[in-house]
Enzyme design. Structure first.
Site, PDB file in Angstrom:
ATOM      1  N   ASN A   1       0.543  -3.045  -6.745  1.00  0.00           N
ATOM      2  CA  ASN A   1       0.575  -3.502  -5.362  1.00  0.00           C
ATOM      3  C   ASN A   1       1.859  -4.304  -5.186  1.00  0.00           C
ATOM      4  O   ASN A   1       1.902  -5.496  -5.465  1.00  0.00           O
ATOM      5  CB  ASN A   1      -0.662  -4.362  -5.086  1.00  0.00           C
ATOM      6  CG  ASN A   1      -0.719  -4.886  -3.666  1.00  0.00           C
ATOM      7  OD1 ASN A   1       0.265  -4.851  -2.929  1.00  0.00           O
ATOM      8  ND2 ASN A   1      -1.861  -5.404  -3.271  1.00  0.00           N
TER       9      ASN A   1
ATOM     10  N   HIS B   1      -2.606  -4.049   6.371  1.00  0.00           N
ATOM     11  CA  HIS B   1      -3.555  -4.802   5.538  1.00  0.00           C
ATOM     12  C   HIS B   1      -4.893  -4.082   5.411  1.00  0.00           C
ATOM     13  O   HIS B   1      -5.926  -4.701   5.139  1.00  0.00           O
ATOM     14  CB  HIS B   1      -3.789  -6.214   6.093  1.00  0.00           C
ATOM     15  CG  HIS B   1      -2.633  -7.135   5.882  1.00  0.00           C
ATOM     16  ND1 HIS B   1      -2.255  -8.092   6.808  1.00  0.00           N
ATOM     17  CD2 HIS B   1      -1.759  -7.259   4.857  1.00  0.00           C
ATOM     18  CE1 HIS B   1      -1.209  -8.752   6.358  1.00  0.00           C
ATOM     19  NE2 HIS B   1      -0.884  -8.264   5.176  1.00  0.00           N
TER      20      HIS B   1
END
Length: 407
Positions: free
Chosen positions: A9, A189
């Site tokens: 990530n 998100h």
């Protein structure tokens, strides 16, 4: 031999990675989120300050911690350091697949996909829509594909969670041809919001079908209206620049400001991009720092003003998102600020009393998970996001659908 799943990530100023036991992963749609065997993070990348990274086991014990040399204090250097450390600790285990967080999937990618050359090309073309993130995400893909060349790599998209929003909530009021060409509200998100919606029923069963606002508050910040686990509306739109004020990003801005900067201040696109993405937000408001912890510790009035601006933005957007769902049952805080900044949460929740929130000050100082009094018409929670576990579950589902020969 133990089969492992690696997740990467790579964000705007950090890189997170985690390792999961592939054989213990549950694959059902309602399966609980898995716990990583160990996870790591590099922080302070590209900040001009000392970057560092660390690895922790499943119990939170630190296995390794070290500064990053200045030459490696970037995303590629951090990734190589992490991958080298991981390779030295695998023993007789092998990485079966790698899952990657990719911020922008455009209109083409609404589900996780196996990464190949065509997918990489399509994602590179989306980089102008997320210039702080997409290049770093793709750097993670490239570094990992060099280190793990013989295993599947899966792209998981932050935009995918919002792909099912109504047409009304995906459109700007611009000519239809531009919408059809991709100028629309995407939202971001999404992996964090997936993580929260998976955890809500474990906190309180009724939250599974509830009208919930999730506030992902960190260096990047957004909020999302979620009804019965589905995204209804969100604060970020065409790019991760819109919506809430963030660490260095301006958030919501009158488009005429950009025209003014171009025409009256004679600023070019590079200068405007740098201003809006890297020099604005909490940093621009305070003139001190983009880090909420630094601002909360400062006695400078400009720091207090920046915090007050941030709080007001969250409160106003909460009202807008509650309206999008025609009501509200719960408010959830997550992200680095949302999970840890108790005083900031208290300021926000006290100003959301009109929505039916009754703050439990002691519970909030303990970081919850419940932050409101028993019987509060609208409950509030602090929940740790776990994007890595969501990525790992998506990887398992892709592997089940597309078996890959073992090497």
């Amino acid at each position: 031999m133990q089969d492992l799943l690696l997740t990467l990530n790579a964000g705007s100023s950090s890189v997170k990675f985690a390792l999961f036991d592939a054989n213990s992963m549950a694959t059902g749609r309602a399966a609980p989120l898995a716990q990583a065997l160990w996870s790591g993070q590099a922080e302070g990348l590209g900040s001009g300050q000392q970057a560092h990274w660390q690895v922790k086991d499943a119990e939170g014990r630190t296995l390794h911690a070290a500064p990053l040399p200045e030459v490696d204090a970037n995303h590629r250097g951090a990734l190589h350091a992490m991958l080298a450390w991981q390779a030295s600790t695998l023993g007789d285990a092998s990485v079966r697949a790698v899952g990657h967080r990719i911020v922008h999937g455009g209109t083409q990618f609404a589900q996780p996909v196996l990464i190949d050359a065509d997918v990489c090309g399509a994602l590179e073309r989306l980089a102008p829509l997320a210039p702080l993130h997409q290049p770093h995400n793709l750097a993670g893909v490239q570094a990992a594909m060099q280190s793990f060349a013989d295993v599947p790599h899966v792209a998981c998209f932050d935009t995918a969670f919002h792909a099912g929003q109504s047409d009304v909530n995906q459109r700007f009021a611009i000519p239809r041809a531009l919408h059809d060409a991709g100028v629309r509200k995407y939202g971001f998100h999404g992996l964090s919001y997936e993580s929260i919606t998976a955890q809500l029923p474990l906190l309180e069963p009724g939250l599974a079908q509830a009208r919930v606002i999730v506030a992902h508050l960190g260096n990047g910040a957004s909020m999302c209206a979620v009804h019965a686990g589905r995204s209804i509306a969100t604060t970020m739109s065409f790019s991760p620049l819109d919506g809430l004020v963030m660490g260095t990003r301006c958030g919501q801005l009158d488009p005429a400001v950009v025209l003014y900067l171009m025409e009256q201040r004679h600023m070019g696109t590079d200068a405007i991009t740098r201003l809006l993405f890297r020099e604005s937000g909490l940093l621009g408001l305070s003139g001190i720092s983009s880090d909420m912890r630094t601002l909360e510790a400062s006695a400078d009035p400009a720091a207090a003003q920046a915090i007050a601006h941030f709080v007001e933005q969250v409160v106003q957007h909460a009202g807008k998102l509650a309206a999008a769902m025609r009501g509200l049952d719960a408010l959830v805080f997550t992200g680095g600020i949302g999970e840890n900044a108790a005083n900031l949460r208290a300021a926000i929740l006290s100003q959301c009393a009109w929505l039916g929130v009754r703050l439990d000050a002691a519970a909030n100082q303990r970081h919850g998970p419940r932050l409101t009094e028993a019987g509060s018409p609208v409950s509030a929670w602090a929940v740790r996001t776990n994007e890595e576990a969501v990525i790992a579950q998506h990887v398992v589902r892709i592997l089940d659908a597309h078996p890959h020969p073992r090497h």
